[in-house]
Design a protein around this motif. Structure first.
Motif, PDB file in Angstrom:
ATOM      1  N   ARG A  28     -16.684  27.231 -66.491  1.00  0.00           N
ATOM      2  CA  ARG A  28     -16.080  26.314 -65.809  1.00  0.00           C
ATOM      3  C   ARG A  28     -16.207  27.380 -63.929  1.00  0.00           C
ATOM      4  O   ARG A  28     -15.319  28.763 -64.058  1.00  0.00           O
ATOM      5  CB  ARG A  28     -14.499  26.257 -66.292  1.00  0.00           C
TER       6      ARG A  28
ATOM      7  N   SER B 141     -20.749  15.173 -69.322  1.00  0.00           N
ATOM      8  CA  SER B 141     -19.732  14.906 -68.327  1.00  0.00           C
ATOM      9  C   SER B 141     -20.981  13.339 -67.583  1.00  0.00           C
ATOM     10  O   SER B 141     -21.809  13.484 -67.410  1.00  0.00           O
ATOM     11  CB  SER B 141     -19.582  16.193 -66.678  1.00  0.00           C
ATOM     12  N   SER B 142     -19.738  12.646 -66.856  1.00  0.00           N
ATOM     13  CA  SER B 142     -20.241  11.690 -66.228  1.00  0.00           C
ATOM     14  C   SER B 142     -21.045  12.154 -64.985  1.00  0.00           C
ATOM     15  O   SER B 142     -21.682  11.019 -64.270  1.00  0.00           O
ATOM     16  CB  SER B 142     -19.409  10.146 -65.837  1.00  0.00           C
TER      17      SER B 142
ATOM     18  N   ASN C 155     -21.016  22.177 -60.451  1.00  0.00           N
ATOM     19  CA  ASN C 155     -20.901  21.210 -61.714  1.00  0.00           C
ATOM     20  C   ASN C 155     -22.927  20.222 -61.865  1.00  0.00           C
ATOM     21  O   ASN C 155     -22.679  19.380 -62.563  1.00  0.00           O
ATOM     22  CB  ASN C 155     -20.034  20.742 -61.445  1.00  0.00           C
TER      23      ASN C 155
ATOM     24  N   LYS D 149     -24.898  19.780 -65.080  1.00  0.00           N
ATOM     25  CA  LYS D 149     -24.172  18.484 -65.723  1.00  0.00           C
ATOM     26  C   LYS D 149     -25.862  17.675 -65.941  1.00  0.00           C
ATOM     27  O   LYS D 149     -26.069  17.125 -66.757  1.00  0.00           O
ATOM     28  CB  LYS D 149     -23.304  17.481 -65.960  1.00  0.00           C
TER      29      LYS D 149
ATOM     30  N   CYS E 234     -19.972  12.013 -73.061  1.00  0.00           N
ATOM     31  CA  CYS E 234     -18.633  12.955 -71.783  1.00  0.00           C
ATOM     32  C   CYS E 234     -17.435  11.981 -72.294  1.00  0.00           C
ATOM     33  O   CYS E 234     -17.157  10.574 -72.864  1.00  0.00           O
ATOM     34  CB  CYS E 234     -18.765  11.555 -70.503  1.00  0.00           C
TER      35      CYS E 234
ATOM     36  N   MET F 168     -11.681  12.334 -68.492  1.00  0.00           N
ATOM     37  CA  MET F 168     -11.167  13.252 -67.899  1.00  0.00           C
ATOM     38  C   MET F 168     -10.258  13.972 -68.329  1.00  0.00           C
ATOM     39  O   MET F 168      -9.840  13.129 -68.886  1.00  0.00           O
ATOM     40  CB  MET F 168     -10.535  12.853 -66.135  1.00  0.00           C
TER      41      MET F 168
ATOM     42  N   SER G 138      -9.555  21.939 -64.581  1.00  0.00           N
ATOM     43  CA  SER G 138      -9.246  20.284 -63.595  1.00  0.00           C
ATOM     44  C   SER G 138      -8.177  20.196 -62.697  1.00  0.00           C
ATOM     45  O   SER G 138      -8.544  19.408 -61.579  1.00  0.00           O
ATOM     46  CB  SER G 138      -9.500  19.575 -65.546  1.00  0.00           C
TER      47      SER G 138
ATOM     48  N   ARG H  86     -20.376   8.131 -73.191  1.00  0.00           N
ATOM     49  CA  ARG H  86     -18.811   7.813 -72.578  1.00  0.00           C
ATOM     50  C   ARG H  86     -18.123   7.217 -73.481  1.00  0.00           C
ATOM     51  O   ARG H  86     -18.273   6.087 -72.542  1.00  0.00           O
ATOM     52  CB  ARG H  86     -18.334   7.692 -70.965  1.00  0.00           C
TER      53      ARG H  86
ATOM     54  N   HIS I 207     -16.241  10.416 -63.639  1.00  0.00           N
ATOM     55  CA  HIS I 207     -15.430  11.566 -63.764  1.00  0.00           C
ATOM     56  C   HIS I 207     -15.874  13.047 -63.671  1.00  0.00           C
ATOM     57  O   HIS I 207     -17.037  12.108 -64.653  1.00  0.00           O
ATOM     58  CB  HIS I 207     -14.548  11.387 -64.701  1.00  0.00           C
ATOM     59  N   ALA I 208     -15.686  13.754 -63.624  1.00  0.00           N
ATOM     60  CA  ALA I 208     -16.377  15.152 -64.006  1.00  0.00           C
ATOM     61  C   ALA I 208     -16.026  15.450 -64.932  1.00  0.00           C
ATOM     62  O   ALA I 208     -16.315  17.082 -64.705  1.00  0.00           O
ATOM     63  CB  ALA I 208     -15.769  15.976 -62.134  1.00  0.00           C
ATOM     64  N   THR I 209     -15.950  15.103 -65.968  1.00  0.00           N
ATOM     65  CA  THR I 209     -15.275  16.833 -67.484  1.00  0.00           C
ATOM     66  C   THR I 209     -16.727  15.655 -68.055  1.00  0.00           C
ATOM     67  O   THR I 209     -16.757  14.127 -67.920  1.00  0.00           O
ATOM     68  CB  THR I 209     -14.029  16.677 -68.164  1.00  0.00           C
TER      69      THR I 209
END
Length: 289
Positions: free
Chosen positions: A95, A139-140, A190, A194, A223, A226, A232, A269, A287-289
């Motif tokens: 990360r 991730s999305s 990121n 991804k 995914c 979040m 995060s 997701r 969402h970033a995760t």
């Protein structure tokens, strides 16, 4: 007698990875085995000791996905012990925080997140047994919708994992020499990372689709949404986000529920496919995760 099942999770000493191990152990039988892997022996041992008892046996193994030979070496060991694997979660991740200089971290970042992913896919895809699951946690952000159209060809319809690696290396080098900042690449590393992870899944799936359909095998990216984690929290307000244990539920469902053909080779997701291309992408929260 039912053949004991074998599962493996990379990047499993904390957070989502540890939650996946705990969930797998809970859902699997005592004669099954879940491998909790990480790159630090002390942390692996402590994480194994922290997993609640009951369910499958949890075993720790060293696996540094940044090591070019580590995934293949562990795959050979598990093949010799068990003959194959049933569930693989690729969750290892390096990360980055808002204060990190992308030029300084990009080499190690891609070694873990991207080349680590393709190494895992190459090593373990041949070992997945009938009805198995090979899932990369992504991730999305991993869709072409997040990338400038001029860059779509870099990751769309790639013919091999080697070509995925070449595209990642070209992007990495552009970040290192600063040319990415003057081009169309997003500043948040990121996003391309991804996208390349999902592209790797799509590429592998395109090569295996017919045979995997016959065998009930699912290859997919996933995914979790979040999550409320310290990393995060450096970027976003995650006070209302799901815990790693909560986020793991949908991924575990993907591993244990009957395979749905529409999910094969896709980014999933909460059970729904996230469209790969911008043309098919339906508006909604990202969402970033």
């Amino acid at each position: 007698m039912t053949t004991p099942r074998v599962a493996l999770v990379t990047g499993a000493t904390q957070g989502l990875g540890l939650a996946l191990v705990e969930g797998l152990a809970h859902r699997m039988a005592p004669h099954d085995t879940v491998y909790l892997t990480g790159r630090d022996l002390t942390r692996v041992t402590e994480a194994v000791d922290a997993v609640p008892g009951g369910g499958a046996q949890v075993r720790g193994e060293l696996l540094d996905v940044a090591d070019p030979h580590a995934a293949a070496r562990l795959a050979r060991q598990l093949r010799d012990r068990h003959g194959g694997v049933d569930i693989v979660f690729g969750n290892a991740v390096m990360r980055v925080g808002p204060d990190d200089d992308p030029r300084a971290v990009i080499e190690q970042y891609t070694e873990v997140n991207n080349f680590g992913t393709t190494r895992l896919l190459r090593a373990f895809a041949p070992l997945v047994r009938d009805g198995g699951r090979l899932i990369v946690v992504a991730s999305s952000l991993g869709t072409l919708h997040q990338l400038a159209p001029v860059l779509h060809r870099r990751f769309d319809g790639l013919p091999s994992l080697d070509e995925v690696d070449r595209q990642v290396a070209a992007w990495r080098d552009a970040v290192k020499d600063g040319s990415a900042r003057a081009g169309a690449w997003p500043g948040f590393v990121n996003i391309p990372s991804k996208i390349a992870q999902v592209a790797a899944v799509r590429t592998l799936a395109s090569q295996r689709r017919e045979r995997d359909a016959e065998r009930g095998v699912l290859v997919a990216a996933a995914c979790p949404g979040m999550l409320n984690t310290p990393t995060s929290a450096l970027w976003w307000d995650v006070s209302a986000a799901a815990s790693p244990a909560e986020g793991a539920v949908a991924l575990l469902d993907l591993a244990f529920d009957p395979a749905r053909p529409g999910q094969y080779g896709e980014l999933v997701r909460h059970g729904e496919v996230v469209p790969w291309s911008s043309l098919a992408f339906s508006a909604g929260p990202v969402h970033a995760t």
